[in-house]
Write an enzyme that holds these catalytic residues in place. Sequence first.
Site, PDB file in Angstrom:
ATOM      1  N   LYS A  47     -36.162-162.918 -40.970  1.00 50.55           N
ATOM      2  CA  LYS A  47     -36.797-164.245 -41.031  1.00 50.55           C
ATOM      3  C   LYS A  47     -35.733-165.334 -41.158  1.00 50.55           C
ATOM      4  CE  LYS A  47     -38.355-165.735 -45.094  1.00 50.55           C
ATOM      5  NZ  LYS A  47     -37.829-167.051 -45.529  1.00 50.55           N
ATOM      6  N   ASN A  48     -34.751-165.089 -42.045  1.00 49.68           N
ATOM      7  CA  ASN A  48     -33.783-166.144 -42.353  1.00 49.68           C
ATOM      8  C   ASN A  48     -32.673-166.281 -41.321  1.00 49.68           C
ATOM      9  OD1 ASN A  48     -35.330-166.745 -44.520  1.00 49.68           O
ATOM     10  ND2 ASN A  48     -34.025-165.727 -46.028  1.00 49.68           N
ATOM     11  N   ARG A 121     -39.319-174.651 -45.860  1.00 55.45           N
ATOM     12  CA  ARG A 121     -38.081-175.423 -46.072  1.00 55.45           C
ATOM     13  C   ARG A 121     -37.246-175.443 -44.794  1.00 55.45           C
ATOM     14  NH1 ARG A 121     -34.604-177.367 -49.910  1.00 55.45           N
ATOM     15  NH2 ARG A 121     -32.379-177.031 -49.559  1.00 55.45           N
ATOM     16  N   CYS A 145     -40.820-172.453 -50.729  1.00 51.33           N
ATOM     17  CA  CYS A 145     -41.114-171.776 -51.999  1.00 51.33           C
ATOM     18  C   CYS A 145     -40.741-172.655 -53.196  1.00 51.33           C
ATOM     19  CB  CYS A 145     -40.312-170.482 -52.100  1.00 51.33           C
ATOM     20  SG  CYS A 145     -40.924-169.189 -51.028  1.00 51.33           S
ATOM     21  N   ARG A 150     -34.218-177.506 -55.131  1.00 46.14           N
ATOM     22  CA  ARG A 150     -33.840-177.326 -53.720  1.00 46.14           C
ATOM     23  C   ARG A 150     -33.502-178.665 -53.052  1.00 46.14           C
ATOM     24  NH1 ARG A 150     -37.202-172.649 -50.983  1.00 46.14           N
ATOM     25  NH2 ARG A 150     -35.162-172.163 -50.102  1.00 46.14           N
ATOM     26  N   PRO A 151     -32.525-179.363 -53.598  1.00 47.51           N
ATOM     27  CA  PRO A 151     -32.105-180.630 -52.992  1.00 47.51           C
ATOM     28  C   PRO A 151     -31.440-180.424 -51.632  1.00 47.51           C
ATOM     29  CG  PRO A 151     -30.562-179.945 -54.673  1.00 47.51           C
ATOM     30  CD  PRO A 151     -31.703-178.979 -54.742  1.00 47.51           C
ATOM     31  N   VAL A 152     -31.202-181.518 -50.935  1.00 47.40           N
ATOM     32  CA  VAL A 152     -30.522-181.443 -49.623  1.00 47.40           C
ATOM     33  C   VAL A 152     -29.285-182.345 -49.622  1.00 47.40           C
ATOM     34  CG1 VAL A 152     -32.552-180.760 -48.289  1.00 47.40           C
ATOM     35  CG2 VAL A 152     -32.103-183.198 -48.695  1.00 47.40           C
ATOM     36  N   ASP A 153     -28.748-182.617 -50.809  1.00 44.66           N
ATOM     37  CA  ASP A 153     -27.590-183.521 -50.888  1.00 44.66           C
ATOM     38  C   ASP A 153     -26.406-183.023 -50.074  1.00 44.66           C
ATOM     39  OD1 ASP A 153     -27.761-181.473 -52.985  1.00 44.66           O
ATOM     40  OD2 ASP A 153     -25.801-182.213 -53.583  1.00 44.66           O
ATOM     41  N   LEU A 154     -26.202-181.702 -50.048  1.00 44.61           N
ATOM     42  CA  LEU A 154     -25.055-181.171 -49.280  1.00 44.61           C
ATOM     43  C   LEU A 154     -25.262-181.364 -47.777  1.00 44.61           C
ATOM     44  CD1 LEU A 154     -24.331-177.883 -51.263  1.00 44.61           C
ATOM     45  CD2 LEU A 154     -22.982-179.985 -51.238  1.00 44.61           C
ATOM     46  N   ASP A 342     -32.856-163.138 -53.071  1.00 45.31           N
ATOM     47  CA  ASP A 342     -34.165-162.837 -52.459  1.00 45.31           C
ATOM     48  C   ASP A 342     -34.677-161.452 -52.801  1.00 45.31           C
ATOM     49  OD1 ASP A 342     -33.572-164.701 -49.369  1.00 45.31           O
ATOM     50  OD2 ASP A 342     -34.098-165.325 -51.397  1.00 45.31           O
ATOM     51  N   VAL A 364     -28.499-168.388 -58.577  1.00 46.02           N
ATOM     52  CA  VAL A 364     -28.636-169.196 -57.352  1.00 46.02           C
ATOM     53  C   VAL A 364     -29.695-170.273 -57.505  1.00 46.02           C
ATOM     54  CG1 VAL A 364     -29.166-169.127 -54.888  1.00 46.02           C
ATOM     55  CG2 VAL A 364     -27.825-167.280 -55.923  1.00 46.02           C
ATOM     56  N   ARG A 437     -45.849-165.250 -45.379  1.00 46.60           N
ATOM     57  CA  ARG A 437     -44.848-166.193 -44.850  1.00 46.60           C
ATOM     58  C   ARG A 437     -43.538-165.481 -44.535  1.00 46.60           C
ATOM     59  NH1 ARG A 437     -43.297-170.123 -48.845  1.00 46.60           N
ATOM     60  NH2 ARG A 437     -41.769-170.571 -47.229  1.00 46.60           N
TER      61      ARG A 437
HETATM   62  C1  EPZ Z   1     -31.772-169.825 -47.806  1.00 46.59           C
HETATM   63  O1  EPZ Z   1     -32.367-170.925 -48.475  1.00 46.59           O
HETATM   64  C2  EPZ Z   1     -32.894-168.822 -47.608  1.00 46.59           C
HETATM   65  N1  EPZ Z   1     -33.933-169.405 -46.770  1.00 46.59           N
HETATM   66  C3  EPZ Z   1     -33.479-168.437 -48.965  1.00 46.59           C
HETATM   67  O2  EPZ Z   1     -34.478-167.444 -48.725  1.00 46.59           O
HETATM   68  C4  EPZ Z   1     -32.360-167.836 -49.821  1.00 46.59           C
HETATM   69  O3  EPZ Z   1     -32.877-167.540 -51.099  1.00 46.59           O
HETATM   70  C5  EPZ Z   1     -31.212-168.838 -49.945  1.00 46.59           C
HETATM   71  O4  EPZ Z   1     -30.751-169.231 -48.625  1.00 46.59           O
HETATM   72  C6  EPZ Z   1     -30.035-168.260 -50.717  1.00 46.59           C
HETATM   73  O5  EPZ Z   1     -29.559-167.115 -50.085  1.00 46.59           O
HETATM   74  C7  EPZ Z   1     -33.725-169.457 -45.424  1.00 46.59           C
HETATM   75  O6  EPZ Z   1     -32.691-169.072 -44.910  1.00 46.59           O
HETATM   76  C8  EPZ Z   1     -34.841-170.041 -44.594  1.00 46.59           C
HETATM   77  P1  EPZ Z   1     -29.235-172.632 -50.279  1.00 46.59           P
HETATM   78  P2  EPZ Z   1     -31.532-172.315 -48.639  1.00 46.59           P
HETATM   79  O7  EPZ Z   1     -29.131-173.942 -49.605  1.00 46.59           O
HETATM   80  O8  EPZ Z   1     -30.712-172.545 -47.458  1.00 46.59           O
HETATM   81  C9  EPZ Z   1     -28.538-175.484 -53.958  1.00 46.59           C
HETATM   82  C10 EPZ Z   1     -36.606-166.433 -48.885  1.00 46.59           C
HETATM   83  O9  EPZ Z   1     -37.298-165.972 -49.817  1.00 46.59           O
HETATM   84  N2  EPZ Z   1     -28.384-176.556 -52.963  1.00 46.59           N
HETATM   85  O10 EPZ Z   1     -28.170-171.622 -50.103  1.00 46.59           O
HETATM   86  O11 EPZ Z   1     -32.518-173.347 -49.057  1.00 46.59           O
HETATM   87  C11 EPZ Z   1     -29.987-175.032 -54.041  1.00 46.59           C
HETATM   88  O12 EPZ Z   1     -30.728-175.885 -54.894  1.00 46.59           O
HETATM   89  C12 EPZ Z   1     -35.859-167.742 -49.078  1.00 46.59           C
HETATM   90  O13 EPZ Z   1     -36.477-165.885 -47.768  1.00 46.59           O
HETATM   91  C13 EPZ Z   1     -27.993-177.814 -53.404  1.00 46.59           C
HETATM   92  O14 EPZ Z   1     -27.774-178.027 -54.597  1.00 46.59           O
HETATM   93  O15 EPZ Z   1     -30.611-171.942 -49.886  1.00 46.59           O
HETATM   94  C14 EPZ Z   1     -29.886-173.648 -54.591  1.00 46.59           C
HETATM   95  O16 EPZ Z   1     -29.780-173.719 -55.997  1.00 46.59           O
HETATM   96  C15 EPZ Z   1     -36.002-168.306 -50.473  1.00 46.59           C
HETATM   97  N3  EPZ Z   1     -27.866-178.822 -52.500  1.00 46.59           N
HETATM   98  C16 EPZ Z   1     -28.579-173.136 -53.988  1.00 46.59           C
HETATM   99  O17 EPZ Z   1     -27.876-174.289 -53.523  1.00 46.59           O
HETATM  100  C17 EPZ Z   1     -28.110-178.636 -51.158  1.00 46.59           C
HETATM  101  O18 EPZ Z   1     -27.962-179.590 -50.377  1.00 46.59           O
HETATM  102  C18 EPZ Z   1     -28.790-172.195 -52.821  1.00 46.59           C
HETATM  103  O19 EPZ Z   1     -29.493-172.901 -51.827  1.00 46.59           O
HETATM  104  C19 EPZ Z   1     -28.515-177.350 -50.733  1.00 46.59           C
HETATM  105  C20 EPZ Z   1     -28.649-176.325 -51.644  1.00 46.59           C
END
Ligand code: EPZ
Length: 467
Positions: A47-48, A121, A145, A150-154, A342, A364, A437
């Site tokens: 999926k991811n 997301r 979820c 889950r911010p998007v600042d990065l 996950d 995480v 999902r």
């Molecule tokens: C991906 O989510 C996966 N989803 C998630 O799987 C997975 O848990 C996650 O990566 C970690 O491996 C998809 O690929 C669609 P991150 P993503 O950005 O990209 C923080 C599932 O169940 N962060 O690596 O959203 C964030 O808050 C889902 O299949 C910031 O602070 O994960 C988190 O604490 C759930 N600022 C950490 O990083 C940002 O701009 C990891 O988030 C982005 C993220």
Amino acid sequence: MSAPFQAGVAVHHRCGLHPPSPAALEQKLVVSGGVALSGHVRISGAKNSALPILAATLCCDDASAISRVPDLLDTRSMAAVLRSLGARVEWPEGADGGELVVDASAAGAGPPCSNELGKTRAGFLVIGPLLGRFGEAEVGLPGGCNIGARPVDLYLRGLRALGAVVEMKQDKVVAYAAKGKRLTGGTFYLNYPSVGATETLMMAASLADGVTVLLNAAKEPEVSDLAEFLTACGARVHGAGTSIVTIKGVSKLHGTEFTIIPDRIEAGTFMVAASITCSKLSMSPVIPRHLTSVIDKLSASGCTITQTGRCSLEVSALKSRHSAGLRGFDFKTCPYPGFPTDLQPQFMALLCTCNGSSLVEESVFESRMTHVEELKKLGAKIHVCSRHVLVNGKDRGSLLFGAPVMAHDIRGGAALVLAGMAAEGTTEVLGAQHIERGYENFVAKLNSLGASIRRNQDAQLTLSSIM
Ligand code: EPZ
């Protein structure tokens, strides 16, 4: 027209509006406990990996044919987002049978359908391809979820490093290339190896003018799979799978044929299914090196894991059926190649059935604990202190018995089904649409292995919740 579930839905049909989507119906699974599993399970495409690759098709001037895209609510939502941007999406007939064709030649900058964006997301990922190809984007903030802020600042800081002007306007992001219609390559350090941010910036940088270097990039296999796809489309991406990724922008990308990697999280979930029911299962296709941390922990607990082929594994916990049982173990979730977040809920359910007390640390996501209270309803003895969880095994008081529980997210829902299979009696899992999902044919696959799971939809709806 099939008989609707409740008067509210019947009235809805009569007024000719669309029946509620499955996601709007509270789906319930009735799980019988004390089952033994056996046989072979086919693992679906990841999926991811499918979600960012579907977003990446927006970068391409012509059609791509993608095999092994799992048929999920999330991938269907992403397909709807692509269609709302003008792409043609043809979903293959039959399960696991064909190629998903996406032709974004006629796609535009949007904005994409906000309703579909809010369902997952991953929809937010399209901001990268839209900025890269069209030099502009207007995208609603992500849904998905409820496992943390889950911010998007990065994502946004990275896009600014590529020459984008990025503004937050209420619940959406508006961005455009500062110079003309194209982004410009740059260097960006991610202060956390965010998967989504790495993927978004890789896609945007593929069509930027110049070279981009991403430092402290995410190394997940799904990031590497996206890089493989982009490269097959003519992009110049190097270093994916390591913490330094270099992208040399090109003027345009063409379509390609591509096959998604197997879903390591689904495979890990079925490895837990074998372990928690003291059974033996085989599974394929898998990529064993994607599961190293998972294999390490299950082996430590007393499972026997055998690679039976280049892309197949066998997991056996049969010995624990006639012994004291599996041993508990500690784990901490980390970015890849560490233990995957996950699989944290599923492994927590397993630890309830092992011997001894185990310590789990979720590093995480700050609040990926919605399954804990539900596991306690089944009799688990679990104590949470912020991101640390002490799980007492069956010899320390966790004796699981069936009860009604609620799934709040994809992986937590799967964990509750697994726990229900090990519990005594029957467990009702409400909110099962969350599981749909992220897992393709989850119930059918488990039942084909010997589980006894019945689905029914309690349309707990009123007209107001549909209108
Ligand atoms: C991906 O989510 C996966 N989803 C998630 O799987 C997975 O848990 C996650 O990566 C970690 O491996 C998809 O690929 C669609 P991150 P993503 O950005 O990209 C923080 C599932 O169940 N962060 O690596 O959203 C964030 O808050 C889902 O299949 C910031 O602070 O994960 C988190 O604490 C759930 N600022 C950490 O990083 C940002 O701009 C990891 O988030 C982005 C993220």
